[in-house]
Write a protein that holds these residues in place. Structure first.
Motif, PDB file in Angstrom:
ATOM      1  N   LEU A 219     -83.187  92.606 141.307  1.00  0.00           N
ATOM      2  CA  LEU A 219     -82.997  92.879 139.718  1.00  0.00           C
ATOM      3  C   LEU A 219     -84.375  92.812 139.013  1.00  0.00           C
ATOM      4  CD1 LEU A 219     -81.079  93.076 137.312  1.00  0.00           C
ATOM      5  CD2 LEU A 219     -80.929  90.601 137.473  1.00  0.00           C
ATOM      6  N   SER A 220     -85.136  92.053 139.202  1.00  0.00           N
ATOM      7  CA  SER A 220     -86.296  91.786 138.683  1.00  0.00           C
ATOM      8  C   SER A 220     -87.315  92.943 138.656  1.00  0.00           C
ATOM      9  CB  SER A 220     -87.209  90.552 138.863  1.00  0.00           C
ATOM     10  OG  SER A 220     -88.686  90.569 138.431  1.00  0.00           O
ATOM     11  N   TYR A 221     -87.260  93.836 140.203  1.00  0.00           N
ATOM     12  CA  TYR A 221     -88.086  94.983 140.215  1.00  0.00           C
ATOM     13  C   TYR A 221     -87.206  96.283 139.496  1.00  0.00           C
ATOM     14  CZ  TYR A 221     -90.438  98.471 142.901  1.00  0.00           C
ATOM     15  OH  TYR A 221     -91.348  99.654 143.151  1.00  0.00           O
ATOM     16  N   ILE A 222     -86.253  96.205 139.677  1.00  0.00           N
ATOM     17  CA  ILE A 222     -85.238  97.362 138.800  1.00  0.00           C
ATOM     18  C   ILE A 222     -85.358  97.256 137.383  1.00  0.00           C
ATOM     19  CG2 ILE A 222     -83.056  98.358 138.214  1.00  0.00           C
ATOM     20  CD1 ILE A 222     -83.989  99.010 141.398  1.00  0.00           C
ATOM     21  N   MET A 227     -87.833  99.382 132.514  1.00  0.00           N
ATOM     22  CA  MET A 227     -88.387  99.007 131.321  1.00  0.00           C
ATOM     23  C   MET A 227     -90.048  99.796 131.071  1.00  0.00           C
ATOM     24  SD  MET A 227     -86.318  97.631 129.390  1.00  0.00           S
ATOM     25  CE  MET A 227     -84.615  97.155 129.604  1.00  0.00           C
ATOM     26  N   GLU A 228     -90.535  99.879 132.270  1.00  0.00           N
ATOM     27  CA  GLU A 228     -91.690 100.831 132.033  1.00  0.00           C
ATOM     28  C   GLU A 228     -91.492 102.151 131.725  1.00  0.00           C
ATOM     29  OE1 GLU A 228     -95.138 102.174 135.446  1.00  0.00           O
ATOM     30  OE2 GLU A 228     -93.816 100.597 135.916  1.00  0.00           O
ATOM     31  N   PHE A 229     -90.478 102.733 132.282  1.00  0.00           N
ATOM     32  CA  PHE A 229     -89.969 104.100 131.716  1.00  0.00           C
ATOM     33  C   PHE A 229     -89.848 104.085 130.491  1.00  0.00           C
ATOM     34  CE2 PHE A 229     -87.078 107.560 131.234  1.00  0.00           C
ATOM     35  CZ  PHE A 229     -87.664 108.639 131.979  1.00  0.00           C
ATOM     36  N   GLN A 235     -93.452 105.027 123.187  1.00  0.00           N
ATOM     37  CA  GLN A 235     -94.926 105.431 122.948  1.00  0.00           C
ATOM     38  C   GLN A 235     -94.888 106.838 122.452  1.00  0.00           C
ATOM     39  OE1 GLN A 235     -96.845 104.054 126.445  1.00  0.00           O
ATOM     40  NE2 GLN A 235     -97.444 102.030 125.721  1.00  0.00           N
ATOM     41  N   ARG A 236     -94.096 107.692 123.305  1.00  0.00           N
ATOM     42  CA  ARG A 236     -94.161 109.178 123.046  1.00  0.00           C
ATOM     43  C   ARG A 236     -93.648 109.279 121.656  1.00  0.00           C
ATOM     44  NH1 ARG A 236     -90.391 112.822 126.198  1.00  0.00           N
ATOM     45  NH2 ARG A 236     -91.368 114.505 124.875  1.00  0.00           N
ATOM     46  N   LEU A 237     -92.530 108.535 121.270  1.00  0.00           N
ATOM     47  CA  LEU A 237     -91.943 108.786 120.157  1.00  0.00           C
ATOM     48  C   LEU A 237     -92.917 108.174 118.925  1.00  0.00           C
ATOM     49  CD1 LEU A 237     -89.300 109.653 118.633  1.00  0.00           C
ATOM     50  CD2 LEU A 237     -88.492 107.139 118.772  1.00  0.00           C
ATOM     51  N   GLU A 238     -93.650 107.259 119.131  1.00  0.00           N
ATOM     52  CA  GLU A 238     -94.359 106.437 118.088  1.00  0.00           C
ATOM     53  C   GLU A 238     -95.601 107.321 118.001  1.00  0.00           C
ATOM     54  OE1 GLU A 238     -95.127 102.568 119.831  1.00  0.00           O
ATOM     55  OE2 GLU A 238     -92.999 101.870 119.464  1.00  0.00           O
ATOM     56  N   SER A 239     -96.162 107.714 118.786  1.00  0.00           N
ATOM     57  CA  SER A 239     -97.240 108.555 118.628  1.00  0.00           C
ATOM     58  C   SER A 239     -97.175 110.047 118.239  1.00  0.00           C
ATOM     59  CB  SER A 239     -98.248 108.559 119.953  1.00  0.00           C
ATOM     60  OG  SER A 239     -97.209 109.396 121.009  1.00  0.00           O
ATOM     61  N   VAL A 251     -83.608 104.435 127.044  1.00  0.00           N
ATOM     62  CA  VAL A 251     -83.115 103.686 128.369  1.00  0.00           C
ATOM     63  C   VAL A 251     -82.812 102.138 127.597  1.00  0.00           C
ATOM     64  CG1 VAL A 251     -83.910 102.382 130.418  1.00  0.00           C
ATOM     65  CG2 VAL A 251     -84.286 104.912 129.942  1.00  0.00           C
ATOM     66  N   ASN A 252     -81.682 101.685 127.916  1.00  0.00           N
ATOM     67  CA  ASN A 252     -81.230 100.471 127.295  1.00  0.00           C
ATOM     68  C   ASN A 252     -80.199  99.706 128.253  1.00  0.00           C
ATOM     69  OD1 ASN A 252     -82.467 100.214 124.422  1.00  0.00           O
ATOM     70  ND2 ASN A 252     -81.102 102.137 124.168  1.00  0.00           N
TER      71      ASN A 252
END
Length: 401
Positions: A219-222, A227-229, A235-239, A251-252
């Motif tokens: 679960l930790s890996y998934i 969350m990395e994705f 960052q795309r949205l903010e920049s 992704v939530n």
């Protein structure tokens, strides 16, 4: 308008009557809505039909204003009757009271999402009929159930029915979102929904040990990969100020289940992610990555999807689509500021687009805070009445294509 004018206005009275019908989840009763719409159809002298594409509890109501050339593809004005739950203790007005305050704000669940739009359609048609208007194309006004639950019991099966095909729909209008600025969003597409469940198996045993290959480690890996994705998309949205939320993939984490006792390492954990895939996402690559991460986590993970569909083609917003041209000419004529966007959530428009019908999401509610699904949902009386005038011009244009 004064407070007395708001209280006596015919269209506001109809709107408030509709708002007072508590067609609210989790157990909406649509029959009062159907009876209200039957009375509206009689007053408008329009034929009405009620369909039940999935079961007897979820109706689709259709009023029809026949055009001068009924063989032409028709225009569908769609709205939904159901509203989301309320928490009355958090409201300053009764959520189904449709009270108007001294500023002219109408408070009720559904004022923005989306009983307003359905009643604005009828108000616009009432005005057009009184002025003796007639149009080439037939206009259907539909009021559907179950939209807030994904449309699985109404619009989704309805578009696949022979009754819907008989309507010969060529273009549809549906809901948009309020805007706190002068700009009104117009939605021409929707992101693709992916709700994915990772059912993670692992070594079970006593909580005092360091067992290998546990469900918690996987679960930790998934979670890390998802969350990395998510961070990249944030960052795309903010920049890029040109992007809106509908232009990126969200992704939530929405559910985590598992465990039997606080000192027992569980044999299985389940985690669910709600993903809304932007139009620029390669869906096959996205799905392949989910399976890849499950394998990298250590295997023993089953993936299940609540929704798994491909991208639905967006509505064309150029000269190749005469309905778009007519819509845009109407908004230009009215001096409206509009902005094309991808809808961040999901509406019944996707079912129209999925069968090749161009559709736009549009709610004329600018200078209005976004309160759909929120406490103290309201719409100003003047905004509502201005929207009726806006729809008169839009309906006239698209029904004359």
């Amino acid at each position: 308008m004064s407070a007395s004018d708001w209280e006596s206005n015919e269209e506001l009275q109809y709107f408030r009557e509709y708002l007072r019908i508590p067609s609210v989840h989790p157990n909406p009763n649509y029959e009062p809505c159907v009876e209200f719409l039957r009375r509206q159809a009689k007053q408008l002298e329009l034929p009405i039909k009620v369909y039940y594409p999935a079961n007897e509890h979820n109706p689709v109501v259709v009023l029809t204003w026949q055009g001068l050339e009924p063989e032409l593809p028709s225009v569908l004005l769609n709205s939904h009757m159901d509203v989301v739950p309320v928490f009355p203790e958090n409201w300053t007005h009764p959520p189904f009271g449709a009270e108007i305050d001294e500023e002219g704000r109408i408070f009720a669940r559904g004022t923005q999402d989306m009983k307003c739009v359905g009643m604005q359609y009828l108000a616009a048609i009432r005005a057009l009929k009184r002025n003796g208007a007639r149009f080439k194309r037939t206009i259907h006004i539909s009021f559907v159930a179950d939209e807030e639950m994904g449309g699985r019991l109404a619009m989704r099966p309805f578009v696949d029915s022979k009754q819907f095909r008989a309507l010969n729909v060529g273009f549809g209008l549906d809901e948009g979102i309020a805007s706190p600025t002068s700009e009104i969003p117009v939605f021409f597409a929707e992101r693709t929904v992916r709700r994915v469940f990772f059912k993670i198996g692992g070594t079970a045993g006593h909580g005092s040990l360091l067992l290998p290959n546990t469900a918690g480690e996987k679960l930790s890996y998934i979670l890390g990969k998802m969350m990395e994705f998510r961070k990249v998309q944030s960052q795309r949205l903010e920049s890029n100020p040109e992007l809106s939320i509908g232009d990126v993939t969200t992704v939530n984490l929405t559910r985590v289940e598992g465990g039997v006792q606080s000192n027992v390492v569980p044999p299985q954990l389940m985690v669910c992610f709600d993903c809304r895939l932007a139009l620029d996402i390669d869906i096959h690559e996205f799905d392949a990555n989910l399976h890849k991460w499950a394998d990298e986590a250590g295997g023993g993970i089953d993936l299940e999807y609540e929704q798994k569909r491909g991208h639905i083609p967006p509505t064309a917003t150029d000269e190749t689509n005469p309905f778009w041209v007519a819509f845009k000419e109407a908004t230009d004529h009215l001096g409206l500021e509009i902005k094309l966007q991808v809808f961040p959530g999901g509406t019944d428009s996707r079912y129209l687009r999925n069968v090749g019908i161009s559709a736009l999401g549009f709610s004329p509610m600018n200078h209005t805070p976004v309160l759909l699904h929120d406490h103290d949902e309201f719409l100003h009386a003047q905004t509502y009445l201005k929207g009726v005038q806006i729809y008169q011009k839009i309906i006239s244009n698209v029904a004359s294509v």
